[in-house]
Design an enzyme around this catalytic site. Sequence first.
Site, PDB file in Angstrom:
ATOM      1  N   MET A  31      -8.951   7.840  -0.292  1.00  0.00           N
ATOM      2  CA  MET A  31      -9.877   8.215   0.787  1.00  0.00           C
ATOM      3  C   MET A  31     -10.326   9.653   0.582  1.00  0.00           C
ATOM      4  O   MET A  31      -9.512  10.513   0.229  1.00  0.00           O
ATOM      5  CB  MET A  31      -9.186   8.072   2.149  1.00  0.00           C
ATOM      6  N   ASP A  80      -6.806  -6.825   3.257  1.00  0.00           N
ATOM      7  CA  ASP A  80      -6.242  -5.483   3.455  1.00  0.00           C
ATOM      8  C   ASP A  80      -6.394  -5.070   4.909  1.00  0.00           C
ATOM      9  O   ASP A  80      -7.511  -4.878   5.390  1.00  0.00           O
ATOM     10  CB  ASP A  80      -6.976  -4.498   2.542  1.00  0.00           C
ATOM     11  N   MET A  84     -12.233   4.264  -1.257  1.00  0.00           N
ATOM     12  CA  MET A  84     -12.960   4.433   0.003  1.00  0.00           C
ATOM     13  C   MET A  84     -13.594   5.823  -0.041  1.00  0.00           C
ATOM     14  O   MET A  84     -13.160   6.758   0.642  1.00  0.00           O
ATOM     15  CB  MET A  84     -11.998   4.271   1.185  1.00  0.00           C
ATOM     16  N   MET A 113     -11.668  -6.513   4.182  1.00  0.00           N
ATOM     17  CA  MET A 113     -11.040  -5.545   5.069  1.00  0.00           C
ATOM     18  C   MET A 113     -10.854  -6.184   6.444  1.00  0.00           C
ATOM     19  O   MET A 113     -11.828  -6.547   7.108  1.00  0.00           O
ATOM     20  CB  MET A 113     -11.892  -4.285   5.185  1.00  0.00           C
ATOM     21  N   ASP A 125      -4.638   3.424  -2.013  1.00  0.00           N
ATOM     22  CA  ASP A 125      -5.790   3.662  -1.130  1.00  0.00           C
ATOM     23  C   ASP A 125      -6.301   5.087  -1.327  1.00  0.00           C
ATOM     24  O   ASP A 125      -5.625   6.057  -0.966  1.00  0.00           O
ATOM     25  CB  ASP A 125      -5.388   3.467   0.327  1.00  0.00           C
ATOM     26  N   HIS A 142      -8.208   1.262  -4.655  1.00  0.00           N
ATOM     27  CA  HIS A 142      -9.259   0.980  -3.672  1.00  0.00           C
ATOM     28  C   HIS A 142      -9.962   2.289  -3.325  1.00  0.00           C
ATOM     29  O   HIS A 142      -9.384   3.151  -2.658  1.00  0.00           O
ATOM     30  CB  HIS A 142      -8.611   0.350  -2.431  1.00  0.00           C
ATOM     31  N   SER A 176       0.854  -1.193   0.000  1.00  0.00           N
ATOM     32  CA  SER A 176       0.000   0.000   0.000  1.00  0.00           C
ATOM     33  C   SER A 176       0.881   1.231   0.000  1.00  0.00           C
ATOM     34  O   SER A 176       1.632   1.479   0.950  1.00  0.00           O
ATOM     35  CB  SER A 176      -0.909   0.017   1.228  1.00  0.00           C
ATOM     36  N   GLY A 221      -4.036   3.729   8.240  1.00  0.00           N
ATOM     37  CA  GLY A 221      -3.015   2.707   8.156  1.00  0.00           C
ATOM     38  C   GLY A 221      -2.519   2.317   9.536  1.00  0.00           C
ATOM     39  O   GLY A 221      -2.821   2.970  10.538  1.00  0.00           O
ATOM     40  N   HIS A 255      -0.801  -1.051  -4.486  1.00  0.00           N
ATOM     41  CA  HIS A 255      -2.151  -0.783  -3.986  1.00  0.00           C
ATOM     42  C   HIS A 255      -2.282   0.701  -3.645  1.00  0.00           C
ATOM     43  O   HIS A 255      -1.467   1.243  -2.877  1.00  0.00           O
ATOM     44  CB  HIS A 255      -2.395  -1.637  -2.736  1.00  0.00           C
TER      45      HIS A 255
END
Length: 228
Positions: free
Chosen positions: A41, A177, A72, A141, A39, A70, A12, A148, A37
């Site tokens: 957000m 994850d 979110m 998840m 992330d 991903h 990540s 993190g 990966h």
Amino acid sequence: MTFDRRLKIAPSILSADFAALGAECRAVEEQGADWVHVDVMDGAFVPNLTFGAVAAKAMRPHIRGVMDVHLMVARPDDWIADFVAAGADFITIHPESGPHTHRTLQSIRKAGVKAGLALNPGTGLDGLEWLLDDIDLICVMSVNPGFGGQSFIPSALPKIAAIRNLIADRPIHIEVDGGVVPQNAGAIVAAGADVLVAGSAVFKGGSLAAPDVYGRNIAALRAGAAAG
């Protein structure tokens, strides 16, 4: 992209040096990472705020392999086109993030990108069987999304096993994850996962000046997975 269930390590980039994301992507791949990966957000669906599509597009030329995005975010339908344009290979959404999960998954695939569905620790499997033909990846998840460095939630293990049983021989990756470390990688893979997302476990102790630490951390995850 040919499907296979061999173990894949997906660092990540959330745990990397934000001032040098391109170099960090290159470094982890050179040290043995299979995927990168990303992330995303939005500060609404989850408390934190991280990357947008502009950052992902800037990282893309530095990633030779898979860029695993991903989302979110609230209203993921509004974000998909930009991340497709940024070069995502996978785009994963949460069922709670929009009103029509099936339609969102279809729109990702229609754009030529693999579609993923992320299940939070408190999200069950009800209705999942009706979405399997439109999913390329299920992300379990094993922490609550948004931060993190959290510890692995053990109840993820029976969930992974139940999903593995449900998908049978379908070409669907099971990604895990959150809180993945060498000490639990074996149990996670034994339950049925084939993609391990790891942030702190890959980047801890390393840097662009000492990238071999990333390689040792990735090797430790593989060894832990094999031991299980």
